[in-house]
Design a protein around this motif. Structure first.
Motif, PDB file in Angstrom:
ATOM      1  N   LEU A 255       0.920  -1.087   0.078  1.00  0.00           N
ATOM      2  CA  LEU A 255      -0.052   0.014  -0.033  1.00  0.00           C
ATOM      3  C   LEU A 255       0.895   1.402  -0.103  1.00  0.00           C
ATOM      4  O   LEU A 255       1.705   1.364   0.893  1.00  0.00           O
ATOM      5  N   THR A 256       0.681   2.320  -0.955  1.00  0.00           N
ATOM      6  CA  THR A 256       1.368   3.429  -1.060  1.00  0.00           C
ATOM      7  C   THR A 256       0.253   4.692  -0.512  1.00  0.00           C
ATOM      8  O   THR A 256      -0.498   4.739  -0.990  1.00  0.00           O
ATOM      9  N   LEU A 257       0.813   5.026   0.772  1.00  0.00           N
ATOM     10  CA  LEU A 257      -0.121   6.076   1.365  1.00  0.00           C
ATOM     11  C   LEU A 257       0.979   7.484   1.046  1.00  0.00           C
ATOM     12  O   LEU A 257       2.100   7.563   1.545  1.00  0.00           O
TER      13      LEU A 257
ATOM     14  N   SER B  21      -6.470   2.081   6.085  1.00  0.00           N
ATOM     15  CA  SER B  21      -6.060   1.548   4.694  1.00  0.00           C
ATOM     16  C   SER B  21      -6.246   0.191   4.644  1.00  0.00           C
ATOM     17  O   SER B  21      -6.678  -0.750   3.570  1.00  0.00           O
ATOM     18  N   VAL B  22      -5.666  -0.579   5.733  1.00  0.00           N
ATOM     19  CA  VAL B  22      -5.717  -2.146   5.510  1.00  0.00           C
ATOM     20  C   VAL B  22      -7.208  -2.528   5.767  1.00  0.00           C
ATOM     21  O   VAL B  22      -7.658  -3.632   5.296  1.00  0.00           O
ATOM     22  N   ASP B  23      -8.278  -2.095   6.421  1.00  0.00           N
ATOM     23  CA  ASP B  23      -9.429  -2.276   6.766  1.00  0.00           C
ATOM     24  C   ASP B  23     -10.038  -2.181   5.474  1.00  0.00           C
ATOM     25  O   ASP B  23     -10.949  -2.972   4.983  1.00  0.00           O
ATOM     26  N   ALA B  24      -9.707  -1.130   4.602  1.00  0.00           N
ATOM     27  CA  ALA B  24     -10.289  -0.830   3.111  1.00  0.00           C
ATOM     28  C   ALA B  24      -9.878  -2.012   2.351  1.00  0.00           C
ATOM     29  O   ALA B  24     -10.678  -2.334   1.253  1.00  0.00           O
ATOM     30  N   LEU B  25      -8.548  -2.434   2.504  1.00  0.00           N
ATOM     31  CA  LEU B  25      -8.043  -3.495   1.575  1.00  0.00           C
ATOM     32  C   LEU B  25      -9.028  -4.766   1.760  1.00  0.00           C
ATOM     33  O   LEU B  25      -9.257  -5.362   0.755  1.00  0.00           O
ATOM     34  N   MET B  26      -9.145  -5.092   2.861  1.00  0.00           N
ATOM     35  CA  MET B  26      -9.780  -6.177   3.342  1.00  0.00           C
ATOM     36  C   MET B  26     -11.202  -6.211   2.758  1.00  0.00           C
ATOM     37  O   MET B  26     -11.790  -7.149   2.155  1.00  0.00           O
ATOM     38  N   LYS B  27     -11.943  -4.867   2.660  1.00  0.00           N
ATOM     39  CA  LYS B  27     -13.365  -4.932   2.145  1.00  0.00           C
ATOM     40  C   LYS B  27     -13.450  -4.944   0.777  1.00  0.00           C
ATOM     41  O   LYS B  27     -14.159  -5.653  -0.002  1.00  0.00           O
TER      42      LYS B  27
END
Length: 519
Positions: free
Chosen positions: A17-19, A74-80
Motif C-alpha cells: 500500500l502506498t500512502l 487502509s488495511v481495513d479498506a483493503l480487506m473490504k
C-alpha cells in the motif's frame, strides 16, 4: 491510496500500500483544526492559537497518530475491497526508511480462509455407546466416600498406637533449642501411616499410649517449602493426649445424614446421577469423534499454515509440560519427538475440521446469542483479579479476534449438537472400560495420515494408548481453544475481520500460594 498485489499463491496474499505524503499531510491539517480550539498558549486567547504554532507544538505526536490511523483504515479498506477473509492477524509493516514528508509504503501479508462449500449433512450415522450405571458401581462410590470420611473413637489408655490409629497430640518443634515458626500445635489430629507429616515423624510415634510424652528428632527434606527449615534437623517435644481407633462405618441413613442428606436413598440417587453425568461426557466424546471422522473423510482442502502452526504450538507445549512431569522426562521427551510429525498432522486435521464446522454452522443459522456471549465473558473474567475483570470484559468487546476465540468452543459444541440432531443415532450398551478404550483407539487413529486411516474403532482394543499422550488428544476438538495471544485464529468464520487489539488483556491473577503444611 495505491494498492499493488505482491503475492497470490494458494491461501497466501501479499500487498503493498502506498500512502502519499499529500494524503497524510492533509489528515494532519484536519487534526490540527480539530484540536486547535482546545490548545492553550501564553499570549493567545483560548482557541485563538494559530494553526502553524499548534502544528509546531504537536506535530510529531499528530503525525504518529495520523500515520497509525491511516494504516489501520487502509488495511481495513483493503480487506473490504478485495473481500479478504484473513485466517489470522495480517502482518503489517511500514517501510523502515520512511521519513515524515515522504510517501509511506506499507506491506500487508496474510493467509485467507479457504472457500469451502458447506458439506452435506445427510446420511450421517453415529453409534452412541451407552454405559448403564449398575447398583454395584453406586455402592462402590459410596464406599469410597466412607473411606475418606473415617471416624474414630477413644481407645483404652493401655492401647499402643499402630498404623491406622489416630493420635491427638500437642507438639513443639525446635532447632538447636530454639523454637521455630509454624512448629507448634495443640490438639493436632494425626493418623499414623498417612504420610501427613515429614518423613520419620509418624514412624517414631508407633507404640505410644495416651498420656505419653516423647521427644523425637527428624530431618526436614532438602526441598521443603519453608527454605529456612529445608535440610535441617529438628526436635519435636510431643504430648500424646489421646490414642483413637477407627470405628466401623455403617452405610445407612445416619451416614447419609452426616453428609447433609435426607438418607441413603437420596445419596444413592445423587451418586448415580454423578456417574451418569461422568459417563455421559465420555459417550459424547466418542460420538463427536465418530462425527468428525465422517466429516474429515470427505474433505481434504488446503488450510492456512498459520492456523496449523498455532494449533500445533498449543498441542506441543502441552506435551512438553506433560513430558517434563514424567518420572523419566528424557525418555518421554524422545517419545514425543519421534511422533512430532504425527502431532502436526493432528493440528492440520483439527484446523480443517474447525473450518468445516464453521461453514456448517453459518449455512444452517447456528449462532451465539448475546446472552450466551455475556455468560462466556463473565465466566472467563473470573480468572482475573477483581479489579481487572471489567478491563478484561472491555478488551473482549473491543477485539473481534479475542471475542471470536472466546466463543469458539461454545460455537463448536452448538454445531456438533445440531449435527447430532440431524444424524441417525443407534445405541449400544458397553462397559466403561470398552468406552474408554474406544476413545483411546480413536485418539491413536487421529495420528495416522489420512490415506492410512481405518474405520473408527467402537470396541475395546487389545492395547490402550499411552496415558501420557492422552491430554493432547483427549477430546475430538477441531482447533485449539487457547491459542497464543495475537496469533490465535478466529477459528469460527463468524468474525472474519481482524483488527489489532486496542489494549492488551489484563494479566491473570496468580495462583494462590499454599500455606505451609503442618509438617
Amino acid at each position: 491510496m495505491q494498492t499493488t498485489e505482491t503475492t497470490n499463491e494458494g491461501l497466501k496474499r501479499g500487498y503493498e500500500l502506498t500512502l502519499t505524503a499529500k494524503e497524510i499531510d492533509a489528515k494532519i491539517d484536519a487534526e490540527v483544526k480539530k484540536i486547535a480550539p482546545q490548545v492553550k498558549m501564553p499570549g493567545f486567547r483560548p482557541g485563538k492559537v494559530p494553526a502553524n504554532l499548534v502544528r509546531k507544538m504537536h506535530g510529531e505526536q499528530l503525525h504518529a497518530q495520523v500515520l497509525n490511523d491511516t494504516i489501520r483504515e487502509s488495511v481495513d479498506a483493503l480487506m473490504k475491497d478485495k473481500e479478504l477473509r484473513p485466517a489470522m492477524q495480517p502482518a503489517i509493516e511500514l517501510n523502515p526508511d520512511y521519513e515524515q514528508g515522504k510517501d509511506a509504503k506499507v506491506t500487508v501479508d496474510l493467509e485467507v480462509l479457504p472457500q469451502i462449500t458447506a458439506p452435506s449433512i445427510e446420511g450421517l450415522e453415529i453409534e452412541r455407546l451407552m454405559v448403564p450405571v449398575a447398583d454395584e458401581a453406586v455402592m462402590e462410590a459410596i464406599e469410597r466416600i466412607a473411606g475418606s470420611n473415617k471416624s474414630y473413637k477413644d481407645a483404652a489408655k493401655t492401647k499402643k498406637a499402630a498404623d491406622g490409629d489416630q493420635l491427638i497430640i500437642d507438639f513443639v518443634g525446635s532447632i538447636d533449642g530454639v523454637e521455630f515458626e509454624g512448629g507448634k500445635a495443640e490438639d493436632a489430629p494425626l493418623v499414623l501411616g498417612s504420610g501427613t507429616f515429614i518423613p520419620g515423624f509418624e514412624d517414631q510415634l508407633v507404640g505410644v499410649k495416651t498420656g505419653d510424652e516423647k521427644t523425637i528428632t527428624v530431618t526436614f527434606p532438602e526441598d521443603y517449602q519453608a527454605e529456612h527449615l529445608a535440610g535441617k534437623d529438628a526436635q519435636f517435644a510431643i504430648t500424646v493426649k489421646q490414642v483413637k481407633v477407627e470405628t466401623e462405618t455403617k452405610l445407612d441413613d445416619e451416614f447419609a445424614k452426616n453428609l447433609g442428606l435426607e438418607g441413603m436413598d437420596q445419596l444413592k440417587e445423587l451418586i448415580k446421577g454423578q456417574l451418569e453425568q461422568e459417563t455421559g461426557g465420555l459417550t459424547r466424546t466418542a460420538m463427536k469423534r465418530s462425527l468428525l471422522d465422517q466429516l474429515a473423510a470427505g474433505h481434504d482442502f488446503a488450510v492456512p499454515q498459520g492456523m496449523v502452526d498455532a494449533e500445533f504450538e498449543q498441542i506441543w507445549n502441552q506435551l512438553l509440560q506433560e513430558a517434563a512431569q514424567e518420572e523419566d522426562a528424557d525418555k518421554a521427551m524422545k517419545e514425543i519427538e519421534a511422533e512430532k510429525d504425527d502431532y502436526r498432522s493432528i493440528a492440520e486435521r483439527r484446523v480443517r475440521l474447525g473450518l468445516l464446522l464453521s461453514e456448517i454452522g453459518q449455512a444452517n443459522g447456528v449462532e451465539i446469542s448475546q446472552q450466551e456471549m455475556t455468560m462466556l465473558m463473565t465466566q472467563a473474567a473470573q480468572q482475573y483479579r477483581e479489579e481487572d475483570r471489567e478491563r478484561f470484559m472491555q478488551f473482549i468487546r473491543q477485539d473481534p479476534m479475542a471475542a471470536a476465540q472466546l466463543r469458539a468452543p461454545l460455537y463448536e459444541d452448538k454445531v456438533v449438537d445440531f449435527l447430532f440432531d440431524k444424524a441417525e443415532i443407534t445405541d449400544r450398551e458397553v462397559t466403561r472400560e470398552e468406552l474408554e478404550a474406544a476413545i483411546e483407539a480413536d485418539a491413536e487413529e487421529e495420528k495416522k495420515p489420512a490415506a492410512k486411516k481405518k474405520a473408527p474403532a467402537t470396541k475395546a482394543p487389545a492395547k490402550k494408548a499411552p496415558a501420557k499422550k492422552a491430554a493432547a488428544k483427549d477430546e475430538a476438538k477441531p482447533a485449539a481453544k487457547k491459542a497464543p495471544a495475537k496469533k490465535a485464529p478466529a477459528k469460527k468464520a463468524e468474525s472474519t475481520e481482524k483488527k489489532p487489539a486496542a489494549k492488551k488483556a489484563p494479566a491473570k491473577k496468580p495462583a494462590a500460594k499454599k500455606a505451609p503444611a503442618k509438617k
